[in-house]
Design an enzyme around this catalytic site. Sequence first.
Site, PDB file in Angstrom:
ATOM      1  N   HIS A 153       8.647   4.206 -11.645  1.00 36.80           N
ATOM      2  CA  HIS A 153       8.745   3.085 -10.686  1.00 36.80           C
ATOM      3  C   HIS A 153       8.585   3.571  -9.251  1.00 36.80           C
ATOM      4  O   HIS A 153       9.073   2.924  -8.320  1.00 36.80           O
ATOM      5  CB  HIS A 153      10.082   2.334 -10.821  1.00 36.80           C
ATOM      6  N   SER A 274      -9.362   8.125  13.473  1.00 38.48           N
ATOM      7  CA  SER A 274      -9.421   6.715  13.849  1.00 38.48           C
ATOM      8  C   SER A 274     -10.085   6.613  15.206  1.00 38.48           C
ATOM      9  O   SER A 274      -9.937   7.490  16.054  1.00 38.48           O
ATOM     10  CB  SER A 274      -8.005   6.148  13.912  1.00 38.48           C
ATOM     11  N   LYS A 280      -4.451  10.049  13.991  1.00 36.59           N
ATOM     12  CA  LYS A 280      -4.708   9.737  12.585  1.00 36.59           C
ATOM     13  C   LYS A 280      -5.505  10.791  11.833  1.00 36.59           C
ATOM     14  O   LYS A 280      -6.414  11.411  12.376  1.00 36.59           O
ATOM     15  CB  LYS A 280      -5.477   8.414  12.505  1.00 36.59           C
ATOM     16  N   GLU A 287      -9.375   6.841  -0.822  1.00 34.71           N
ATOM     17  CA  GLU A 287      -9.362   5.370  -0.891  1.00 34.71           C
ATOM     18  C   GLU A 287     -10.672   4.839  -1.476  1.00 34.71           C
ATOM     19  O   GLU A 287     -10.681   3.854  -2.224  1.00 34.71           O
ATOM     20  CB  GLU A 287      -9.133   4.784   0.504  1.00 34.71           C
TER      21      GLU A 287
END
Length: 457
Positions: A153, A274, A280, A287
Amino acid sequence: MWGGRFAEGPSAVMREINASIPFDKRLWRHDIAGSKAHVAMLAQQGIVSATDAEAITRGLDAVAADYEARGVPEDLALEDIHMVTEKTLAEKIGPAAGRLHTARSRNDQVATDFKLWTRDAIDELDAGLSALQDTLLARAEEHAASVMPGFTHLQSAQPVTLGHHLMAYYEMIARDRGRLADARRRLNECPLGAAALAGTGFAIDREATAAALGFDRPTRNSLDSVSDRDFALEYLTAVTQASLHLSRLAEEFVIWASQPFGFVALSDQWSTGSSIMPQKRNPDAAELVRGHAGRIAGCCTALMMTMKGLPLAYSKDMQDDKPPVFEAHDLIALAVAAMTGMVESARFRADRMRALAEAGFATATDLADWLVREAGLPFREAHHVTGRVVAEAEKRGVALDGLTLEQLRAVDERIDARVFDVLSVDASVASRTSFGGTAPERVREAVSTARKNRGER
Ligand code: ARG
């Protein structure tokens, strides 16, 4: 090619909707290989003369050299790679080119080409997955004893080792490779010679063309031969399954690379910045691997939907079989390469993983097991006592092994000093020695067994 029957040519839109050359030109190498095997067999059977066969073969080599040098001409009027090649051949050798299509149809031709292409695709993907496995083995060996929180979980559950975690992906990929091997075995029967759908009256030798093209045998039923796309679907389902695994690994990298986790620092090569936020380092490749899994599953669904209601034998819908297979193949190749690069170059932060494993009361099960083993409590009671110990530690803001013996005994006086042997995360993972368990010695064993089975050591 079929001008005899028609007074008028096709409309421009008809030409456009009918053409597959923009994508099936990718089959050109396999189309030429198939034609060469076919014409050699026709000559051997005395169906075309040796002279014509020789001219055709040399002509096909010249066509291949043209394609290699200048690409395949995209003539929509010629519809597909088979017609473009036949026309180009005719330009080179004249009317003898017209004998190549004896005892053959584009229906068995395209099935053969596509099988040959898919077989290569399987081999290519398998090699990529094998390289990813090598990388996983190397990193797992390196981190056989690096403790991290294991989750259920996404809540801290029990300590595991990073090596064990990485080896879980090794296993998934082993199954993916098994699926590819199965698909390849079933694929490897040659449809060439099924002709349009019914077979042919020419005295062809299907065993010969099958062998020349590296197939195990010819297919057994001509109708099935030209209407079967199981091989493409099996490839797509195997690709989809593999992409789900890569996507889960990618998702873990996204989570692990986040600041609250900080389990991994992706290398510069596998991060993006970024345009507005200077601090960043984004895990974009991970992704995209996660995203591509959705597109790949879409490709698989697309071909299933194309095939689901088609009567035997060939219908033009089947021309739509190639784009989703090509797309999925290209996407998975990139995804495998990206995940291999990411795993290879990732800097795992073992200190941070250990700290979070210690912070999450992840050895609570070890305490409960100790109470059963050493103090004779029934497991349910041990579970309850341990829950109270966790609450006590949480209240004091310490890990389980940060409680003093007095504090532990205040919860239950059956606890004694020996309990500290099991409360550390190292003791916990070291104790998980059951077959397939996370103990560092088991992980090292799993790595060396895997290498042995792969004939690498
Ligand atoms: N371009 C076609 C395909 O990819 C080749 C087979 C055409 N056969 C036919 N009978 N029209 O499926």
